[in-house]
Write an enzyme that holds these catalytic residues in place. Structure first.
Site, PDB file in Angstrom:
ATOM      1  N   SER A   1      91.956 -56.191 -20.735  1.00 41.33           N
ATOM      2  CA  SER A   1      91.650 -57.259 -21.759  1.00 41.33           C
ATOM      3  C   SER A   1      93.042 -58.173 -21.989  1.00 41.33           C
ATOM      4  CB  SER A   1      91.503 -56.352 -23.005  1.00 41.33           C
ATOM      5  OG  SER A   1      91.298 -57.210 -24.061  1.00 41.33           O
TER       6      SER A   1
ATOM      7  N   HIS B   1      85.475 -58.638 -27.603  1.00 43.46           N
ATOM      8  CA  HIS B   1      84.569 -58.900 -26.089  1.00 43.46           C
ATOM      9  C   HIS B   1      83.181 -58.751 -26.132  1.00 43.46           C
ATOM     10  CE1 HIS B   1      88.207 -58.783 -23.937  1.00 43.46           C
ATOM     11  NE2 HIS B   1      88.727 -57.799 -24.488  1.00 43.46           N
TER      12      HIS B   1
END
Length: 400
Positions: free
Chosen positions: A100, A203
């Site tokens: 991430s 996300h």
């Protein structure tokens, strides 16, 4: 072959940066990073509470700055003289990857962008994702165990997104709180659910406003091609150009993290050692189960730098073995925009995403050879989000 990894949001703990401030130059480095990020990273990394560093706008720059500080110290840069003085070319590694937001630190380590630009981008990313999360009550729930296909099917049935597929038996579902409540009342068989203390559904499509903000900020960033193998957690692929890496970084804000595929690529590449930068522990924990036989080291304090250097000395590839010639040829093609997916006529023109009357082609990344489809992840007529994985492909005639 040695890979250096950087963890993502959720890895931070109160006071984790305190021992690093004992190194010469770290306070100056974090001071520069604080100016670029617009928040006091020294305080947040040393005396702030768990609730304070849970704030997305704080956690993200804190994580990237911490990884850069440790990578700089690991490289032997004299005095860790500051964010601007650090070059990814100084880091002794064969490959880099980040989970991430950790992808920004990995990009610095691989020489794709400067540390200063990484701090500017992560400041925009953190604020934009925090703002997007504030528009609607959303969240994330870890799903531990269970059959993966059954877990994914149950997540889809409740309108949720598998925002993180970290490893076998570890998937994170994300969406509105109402969807997560319904999911909790109807969980996948054999799985345990653990709600995560996060500010929103990262996300997923709920982060679309943050994608736009980060794209605007990225327009002013100069990038170079990676100086080492650099994995993308959109699909585990090794990215070979700075332009593609930056595009993926932007889209990834609203697309699932596939750390499981990153670890699969590590195995395909023959990685023999993995080092995780602070605040370390999460990624080495995943690697312990998914990459048996691979040496792992989680750097938590400066006291472990010597152990890390010894690991590097024993596992760094020979110069003539290092380079992009060993990259796997398979790729995961993702949606270029949000809309409706329509199948294509052949394996070169895989399809298109139709949105507001515009058609966005979905094509294989190879110009001269058709793509061999390994696995479709969507069907004709499915709604898709920008950055969502659509199909896994390889060059025709090549091994996966």
């Amino acid at each position: 072959m040695l890979i250096i990894t950087a963890p993502g949001q959720g890895a931070q703990t109160p006071g984790f940066l305190a021992p690093w401030l004992e190194l010469p130059g770290v306070a100056q480095c974090l001071g520069t990073a604080s100016e670029l990020a617009g928040c006091d990273l020294v305080r947040f990394g040393t005396t702030a509470s768990a609730d304070e560093i849970k704030d997305t706008a704080v956690a993200q720059p804190l994580l990237v700055a911490a990884a850069i500080v440790a990578a700089s110290a690991l490289s032997g840069v004299s005095g860790v003289s500051g964010v601007s003085g650090f070059s990814g070319a100084d880091v002794p590694a064969d490959a880099a990857a980040g989970h991430s937001v950790g992808e920004l630190a990995a990009g610095v380590i691989a020489g794709v962008l400067t540390a200063d630009d990484a701090m500017r981008l992560v400041a925009v990313r953190g604020r934009a994702m925090a703002a997007a999360a504030a528009t609607e009550p959303t969240g994330m729930t870890a799903v531990l165990g269970g059959d993966q296909e059954a877990v994914l099917a149950t997540i889809a049935r409740h309108g949720l997104t598998p925002a993180n597929v970290n490893a076998a038996g570890q998937i994170v579902a994300a969406g509105t709180l109402a969807e997560l409540d319904a999911f909790a009342a109807d969980p996948p068989a054999g799985a345990r659910l653990r709600p995560l203390q996060v500010a929103g559904a990262f996300h997923t499509r709920h982060m679309a406003p943050a994608v736009a903000a980060l794209r605007d900020a990225a327009a002013d960033v100069a990038v170079a091609d990676p100086a080492m193998t650099l994995l993308s957690d959109a699909d585990g692929a090794a990215v070979t150009t700075g332009k593609e890496w930056l595009e993926r970084i932007v889209a990834q804000v609203a697309a699932p993290v596939r750390w499981d595929l990153c670890m699969r690529t590590m195995a395909d590449l023959g990685v023999t050692a993995l080092i995780e930068l602070p605040p370390a522990g999460t990624l080495t924990g995943l690697a312990r189960r998914a990459l048996p036989g691979v040496a792992q080291l989680a750097i938590k304090t400066p006291e472990q730098l010597d152990a890390a250097r010894n690991l590097i000395a024993g596992h760094l590839a020979e110069p003539d073995a290092h380079g992009h010639g060993h990259l796997p040829e398979w790729r995961l093609i993702v949606a270029p925009a949000s809309g409706t997916f329509r199948s294509g006529a052949d394996h070169q023109q895989l399809g298109m995403v139709v949105a507001r009357g515009a058609e966005h082609p979905v094509a294989a990344p190879w110009a001269l050879r058709p793509a061999e489809i390994i696995e479709w992840l969507v069907e004709d007529g499915d709604p898709v989000s920008e950055g969502q994985p659509l199909v896994r492909v390889q060059q025709s005639g090549e091994g996966a």
